[in-house]
Design a protein around this motif. Structure first.
Motif, mmCIF file in Angstrom:
data_model
loop_
_atom_site.group_PDB
_atom_site.id
_atom_site.type_symbol
_atom_site.label_atom_id
_atom_site.label_comp_id
_atom_site.label_asym_id
_atom_site.label_seq_id
_atom_site.Cartn_x
_atom_site.Cartn_y
_atom_site.Cartn_z
ATOM 1 N N PHE A 123 -1.792 48.853 27.661
ATOM 2 C CA PHE A 123 -0.349 48.659 27.832
ATOM 3 C C PHE A 123 -0.063 47.224 28.291
ATOM 4 O O PHE A 123 0.761 46.519 27.702
ATOM 5 N N ALA A 124 -0.770 46.780 29.338
ATOM 6 C CA ALA A 124 -0.534 45.442 29.897
ATOM 7 C C ALA A 124 -0.834 44.363 28.859
ATOM 8 O O ALA A 124 -0.096 43.383 28.720
ATOM 9 N N TRP A 125 -1.913 44.558 28.111
ATOM 10 C CA TRP A 125 -2.276 43.581 27.078
ATOM 11 C C TRP A 125 -1.185 43.519 25.999
ATOM 12 O O TRP A 125 -0.785 42.446 25.550
ATOM 13 N N GLY A 126 -0.683 44.688 25.630
ATOM 14 C CA GLY A 126 0.373 44.749 24.617
ATOM 15 C C GLY A 126 1.638 44.046 25.073
ATOM 16 O O GLY A 126 2.277 43.321 24.303
ATOM 17 N N VAL A 127 1.997 44.247 26.346
ATOM 18 C CA VAL A 127 3.189 43.585 26.883
ATOM 19 C C VAL A 127 2.965 42.079 26.911
ATOM 20 O O VAL A 127 3.842 41.299 26.540
ATOM 21 N N TYR A 128 1.739 41.687 27.311
ATOM 22 C CA TYR A 128 1.423 40.265 27.391
ATOM 23 C C TYR A 128 1.571 39.586 26.022
ATOM 24 O O TYR A 128 2.097 38.474 25.912
ATOM 25 N N ARG A 129 1.163 40.280 24.959
ATOM 26 C CA ARG A 129 1.285 39.720 23.602
ATOM 27 C C ARG A 129 2.736 39.426 23.250
ATOM 28 O O ARG A 129 3.056 38.402 22.668
ATOM 29 N N ARG A 130 3.640 40.357 23.600
ATOM 30 C CA ARG A 130 5.062 40.132 23.288
ATOM 31 C C ARG A 130 5.625 39.044 24.203
ATOM 32 O O ARG A 130 6.424 38.218 23.770
ATOM 33 N N SER A 169 0.373 53.190 23.711
ATOM 34 C CA SER A 169 1.156 52.911 22.495
ATOM 35 C C SER A 169 2.469 52.196 22.761
ATOM 36 O O SER A 169 3.053 51.627 21.840
ATOM 37 N N ILE A 170 2.952 52.269 23.991
ATOM 38 C CA ILE A 170 4.303 51.749 24.276
ATOM 39 C C ILE A 170 4.552 50.356 23.688
ATOM 40 O O ILE A 170 5.529 50.157 22.975
ATOM 41 N N PRO A 171 3.674 49.370 23.939
ATOM 42 C CA PRO A 171 4.008 48.023 23.442
ATOM 43 C C PRO A 171 3.859 47.855 21.936
ATOM 44 O O PRO A 171 4.198 46.796 21.406
ATOM 45 N N PHE A 172 3.332 48.864 21.241
ATOM 46 C CA PHE A 172 3.065 48.701 19.809
ATOM 47 C C PHE A 172 3.981 49.556 18.937
ATOM 48 O O PHE A 172 3.816 49.603 17.724
ATOM 49 N N THR A 173 4.892 50.270 19.568
ATOM 50 C CA THR A 173 5.805 51.140 18.823
ATOM 51 C C THR A 173 7.230 50.885 19.315
ATOM 52 O O THR A 173 7.466 50.053 20.186
ATOM 53 N N ARG A 174 8.150 51.668 18.770
ATOM 54 C CA ARG A 174 9.546 51.581 19.165
ATOM 55 C C ARG A 174 9.739 51.867 20.665
ATOM 56 O O ARG A 174 10.750 51.503 21.246
ATOM 57 N N LEU A 175 8.714 52.520 21.273
ATOM 58 C CA LEU A 175 8.806 52.827 22.699
ATOM 59 C C LEU A 175 8.897 51.575 23.561
ATOM 60 O O LEU A 175 9.211 51.647 24.743
ATOM 61 N N PHE A 176 8.604 50.423 22.962
ATOM 62 C CA PHE A 176 8.643 49.179 23.728
ATOM 63 C C PHE A 176 10.016 48.910 24.319
ATOM 64 O O PHE A 176 10.163 48.101 25.218
ATOM 65 N N HIS A 177 11.010 49.630 23.834
ATOM 66 C CA HIS A 177 12.338 49.416 24.421
ATOM 67 C C HIS A 177 12.389 49.878 25.872
ATOM 68 O O HIS A 177 13.278 49.486 26.596
ATOM 69 N N PHE A 178 11.397 50.700 26.307
ATOM 70 C CA PHE A 178 11.309 51.064 27.731
ATOM 71 C C PHE A 178 11.167 49.798 28.581
ATOM 72 O O PHE A 178 11.624 49.743 29.707
#
Lengths: 431, 278
Positions: A30-37, A240-249
Motif C-alpha cells: 500500500f505504502a509503495w503504491g501511494v509513494y508511486r502516485r 490493492s488500494i493504490p492500484f485500483t479505483r479505491l485510491f480515492h480513499f
C-alpha cells in the motif's frame, strides 16, 4: 458471565504471527503504491505544503482549519456525494458500513495490544462488547447492500460512468470480504456457543449459524479455514488500494483538504512569471500545480461533471471527465518519459493530449466544478490551457475578432467609447 | 436621496459627483439594441425609487470577463487595471450591474488586482428597494406585466457562481403580481448554461448543437409565455433559443418586467425605437 470473545480465538500462535507478517506486507505494498502516485504529483509546481506545518500551533491550525473542515464535511459527512438519487444512497451505505468495519477493526486491535500490556486495560467486553458487536453486525449489511448496488450498476453501465476491469475485482472482493466476515462470525458462534445477549448481539451471525448448523468440531476447523480466507481477502484489498479505483480513499480526502475552489475566480499570471518561464499558460503537465496533479488521481470517473456539462449535452467535443482523464494519462506518460531520460517523449498537452476544439467548447458555466464530489476544478484546467493557445495565436474567427475589438475599443462590439451613452437618448424624449 | 431634477436621466459621475451607487451599464447594454432596453428599464426604476446613482459613461470599459475566460489574461489585466483606476478616481464604493459577468468580474476578478467594491446585481438592489417600499406601483398601472405562465432562467454566473437566486425571484414575484413562477427542472445552483459564457458569446455555434436551443426548450416545456432572465447574454441566447424552438414566448429581463408592472413605460411608443448604434 460477561459477554465477550477471545481475540484470535481458535487461531494458533503460528497463524497469528503469519497474520501480522502478512498485514505488514500488505501495508508495505500500500505504502509503495501511494509513494508511486505521490512521485507523479511532485512533477507539478510546488504548493509549499511545508508552509502548512510551520509556525505556532495556533498558526498551523489557522492554516489548516479550512481544509480540515472541508474534509470533515465533504468526505466525513459525505456532503458532496448527496443529490444523486440511489447512487448517493448506495455510496453512503457502503461508506458508513466500511467506516464502521474499519474503525471496529482498529478498536479490536487496540484492545488486543492493551490487553497484552495489562489485563485490566482490556475493554472489549460487557456492555461495550454488546454495542460493538451489534453495531458492526448491522452496519456490515449496509456495506454489502452498497456493494451489491454498485455491482448491479457495473452491469447496467450508465454512459457517464467510467469502467475498468479492476472494478469487478474490487467489488467482488468487497462482496467476498463481507460474506466471509459473516461466515467467520457464524462459525465462531457455533464453536464458542455463547448464550443470552452474548449471542443475540450478533443477529446476522446468529441467523447464519442456524443456517450452517455444524457441530463444534466441524465449526472449529471451518472457522480456522474461513478466517484465513477472510484475512487474505482483506490484505489483498489493502494492497490493492493504490492500484485500483479505491485510491480515492487516499487522493479524495487529500485533494478536498487542499482544494480551495472559489467559483468564478481564476488564478492570475504575472508578467514576471511569463518572463521567467518564457510561456503563458500550461504547455506540458509539469506546468500545473502539485495540487492540480493530485486532483487527477482523486477522479473516480463518476461522470457527474459530464452529466451536467452543457457542451457535452449538445454533442460538442468536451467532457470535463475526459479532460481530467486525458491529463492523468499525460501525467503518467510524462513521468515515464522523464524516468527513461527522454525529455523529448514528454507529451505536449495541446493538440496531442487535448484538442483545441475541446477547450473552446467550454462555456465556463462552472457546473462541473460545482458538482464534483472531490472538488476537482476542471474549469481552471480548461481556462488556463486556453491561455497557451491564445498566446500562440491559435484563436481565430469571431472570438479573435472580439478580443481585437476589446484591445482597440475597450469593448467586444468594437464601437467607439463616445457612443456608450447613446442608449440614454430615448430616456428623455424630445418634445 | 432623490436625483436633482436638472440632471440628465442617467447622470455620469461627473454630472452627479455625490452619487451613492454606481450603475455599471456594461458593454451589452451600451451597444446592443436589445440589451439597451434593460439599461433604460433600470434607469426608470432607479429614478422611480429615488436612488442617487451615476454611470461612468464613456469612461467605462469592458470588465474583461470574456477576455480572461477566453485565455487573454493580459488584455483582461489591462482592462481591469484601467477600470479599477477609474472606479477609484471617483471613489466608488457600491456598484450595481445587471450583467452577472460584470458582477463576477468586478467582485472576484478585480479583488485580485486591488479593486474592492460592494457589488450587487440589479435584482438584489431592486429586491432591497421593493422591501423598503421604495418601488410602489403607480396608481392605475398600465398593464399586468405578464399574461400566461412565467419561468425564470437562472444565469450561471449569478445563481451558481455567486449564489444569487432568491433576489431575482423576489423581484419577479412582485413583477408578475401574485402569479406563481413555473420553475424549470434545473434551477438555482443547478441551472443550465445559456451557452454564452466563457467567451462563447463571441463564437459561432452549429445550429444543431446550440446550448441555447436546448435550454429554451426546457423553458418552453414549462408552458411559459414569458421567459424571464437576469443577464444580457442569457437574454440574447434565450431569445434565439425560443425562436429556434418555434416558440412564441417573450424573453425579458426581470427589470423590464417590473417596469411593465409598475407602469413606468414611456407613454409614446416611438421612444423605444430611438436610433440604436449596433
Amino acid at each position: 458471565m460477561t459477554p465477550t470473545r477471545e481475540t484470535f480465538g481458535n487461531i494458533p500462535l503460528s497463524s497469528q504471527l503469519a497474520f501480522y507478517a502478512l498485514a505488514a506486507a500488505s501495508m508495505a505494498v500500500f505504502a509503495w503504491g501511494v509513494y508511486r502516485r505521490w512521485k507523479l504529483w511532485r512533477l507539478g509546481t510546488s504548493i509549499n505544503a511545508r508552509d502548512l506545518i510551520t509556525g505556532s500551533l495556533a498558526a498551523v491550525w489557522q492554516k489548516i482549519r479550512g481544509g480540515a473542515k472541508r474534509v470533515a464535511v465533504d468526505a466525513g459527512a459525505q456532503k458532496r456525494v448527496f443529490g444523486h438519487g440511489i447512487g448517493t444512497f448506495a455510496h453512503v451505505s457502503m461508506y458508513v458500513g466500511f467506516m464502521a468495519l474499519f474503525v471496529g477493526t482498529v478498536l479490536l486491535e487496540a484492545d488486543n495490544v492493551l490487553s497484552h500490556i495489562h489485563h485490566a486495560l482490556k475493554f472489549h467486553e460487557g456492555a461495550y462488547y454488546v454495542a460493538y458487536e451489534f453495531t458492526l453486525d448491522v452496519l456490515g449489511l449496509l456495506f454489502l447492500l452498497g456493494t451489491l448496488f454498485f455491482l448491479g450498476r457495473r452491469l447496467v453501465k450508465p454512459p457517464a460512468l467510467g469502467h475498468r476491469a479492476t472494478d469487478w475485482y474490487v467489488l467482488l472482493g468487497f462482496l467476498a470480504i463481507g460474506v466471509t466476515g459473516y461466515i467467520v462470525e457464524a462459525l465462531r458462534i457455533l464453536w464458542q456457543q455463547p448464550t443470552g445477549i452474548g449471542a443475540h448481539c450478533s443477529p446476522v451471525g446468529l441467523w447464519l449459524a442456524g443456517v450452517l448448523h455444524l457441530d463444534v468440531a466441524a465449526a472449529r476447523s471451518s472457522h480456522f479455514l474461513v478466517w484465513w480466507i477472510h484475512s487474505f481477502l482483506v490484505f489483498g484489498f489493502i494492497a490493492s488500494i493504490p492500484f485500483t479505483r479505491l485510491f480515492h480513499f487516499v487522493a479524495g480526502p487529500m485533494h478536498i483538504f487542499l482544494a480551495k475552489n472559489v467559483l468564478g475566480a481564476m488564478p492570475p499570471v504575472t508578467m514576471e512569471e511569463v518572463e521567467a518561464t518564457g510561456r503563458v499558460g500550461p504547455a506540458d503537465i509539469r506546468h500545473f500545480s502539485q495540487q492540480q496533479l493530485l486532483s487527477l488521481d482523486a477522479c473516480m470517473e463518476c461522470g457527474r461533471c459530464e452529466e451536467v456539462c452543457p457542451a457535452f449535452a449538445t454533442a460538442k467535443p468536451l467532457s470535463p471527465k475526459r479532460v481530467v482523464q486525458d491529463l492523468k494519462g499525460a501525467m503518467e506518460k510524462t513521468a515515464a518519459a522523464l524516468a527513461a531520460g527522454k525529455e523529448a517523449d514528454v507529451p505536449p498537452l495541446h493538440g496531442t493530449v487535448i484538442a483545441p476544439e475541446t477547450l473552446w467548447s467550454c462555456t465556463a458555466c462552472s457546473a462541473c466544478v460545482n458538482t464534483c464530489p472531490v472538488r476537482i476544478d476542471q474549469l481552471t484546467f480548461i481556462l488556463t490551457l486556453r491561455r497557451h493557445l491564445v498566446a500562440e495565436g491559435a484563436l481565430s474567427g469571431t472570438a479573435a475578432t472580439a478580443l481585437r475589438r476589446m484591445q482597440s475599443n475597450s469593448n467586444p462590439w468594437g464601437l467607439p467609447a463616445a457612443e456608450r451613452t447613446n442608449w440614454t437618448d430615448a430616456l428623455t424624449p424630445k418634445s | 436621496m432623490s436625483t436633482p431634477a436638472d440632471l440628465p436621466a442617467a447622470p455620469t459621475v461627473k454630472e452627479n459627483p455625490s452619487f451613492e451607487i454606481l450603475y455599471w451599464v456594461g458593454c451589452a447594454a451600451s451597444y446592443d439594441r436589445r440589451a439597451q432596453r434593460i439599461a433604460r428599464a433600470m434607469v426608470r426604476l432607479l429614478r422611480h425609487a429615488g436612488v442617487n446613482f451615476a454611470i461612468l459613461g464613456k469612461e467605462e470599459k469592458c470588465t474583461g470577463d470574456s477576455a480572461r475566460r477566453l485565455g487573454d489574461e493580459f488584455l483582461f489585466q489591462e482592462l481591469a487595471t484601467a477600470n479599477i483606476e477609474t472606479l477609484n478616481k471617483y471613489n466608488v464604493k457600491r456598484i450595481v450591474a445587471h450583467c452577472p459577468h460584470c458582477v463576477n468580474a468586478l467582485l472576484k476578478d478585480y479583488a485580485q488586482f486591488g479593486g474592492h467594491y460592494e457589488v450587487v446585481h440589479h435584482t438584489q438592489l431592486l429586491a432591497e428597494l421593493i422591501s423598503a417600499g421604495k418601488l410602489p406601483a403607480v396608481a392605475g398601472a398600465s398593464a399586468p406585466a405578464a399574461a400566461g405562465a412565467v419561468t425564470y432562467h437562472d444565469p450561471c454566473y449569478l445563481a451558481r457562481v455567486n449564489g444569487i437566486h432568491e433576489a431575482p425571484r423576489e423581484v419577479l414575484n412582485t413583477a408578475i403580481g401574485g402569479q406563481s413562477l413555473c420553475e424549470m427542472k434545473r434551477n438555482r445552483a443547478n441551472t443550465s448554461c445559456c451557452g454564452a459564457g466563457g467567451g462563447r458569446m463571441w463564437m459561432e455555434e452549429d445550429p444543431k448543437q446550440r446550448v441555447s436551443t436546448q435550454r429554451a426548450g426546457e423553458a418552453l416545456a414549462t408552458g411559459a409565455k414569458t421567459v424571464a432572465t437576469g443577464c444580457p447574454f442569457c437574454l440574447t441566447m434565450m431569445s434565439d433559443g425560443v425562436a429556434a424552438n418555434g416558440g412564441e414566448a417573450r424573453v425579458l429581463d426581470i427589470a423590464e418586467l417590473l417596469v411593465e408592472r409598475l407602469g413606468l413605460n414611456p407613454p409614446a411608443a416611438p421612444a423605444n425605437n430611438a436610433p440604436a448604434t449596433s
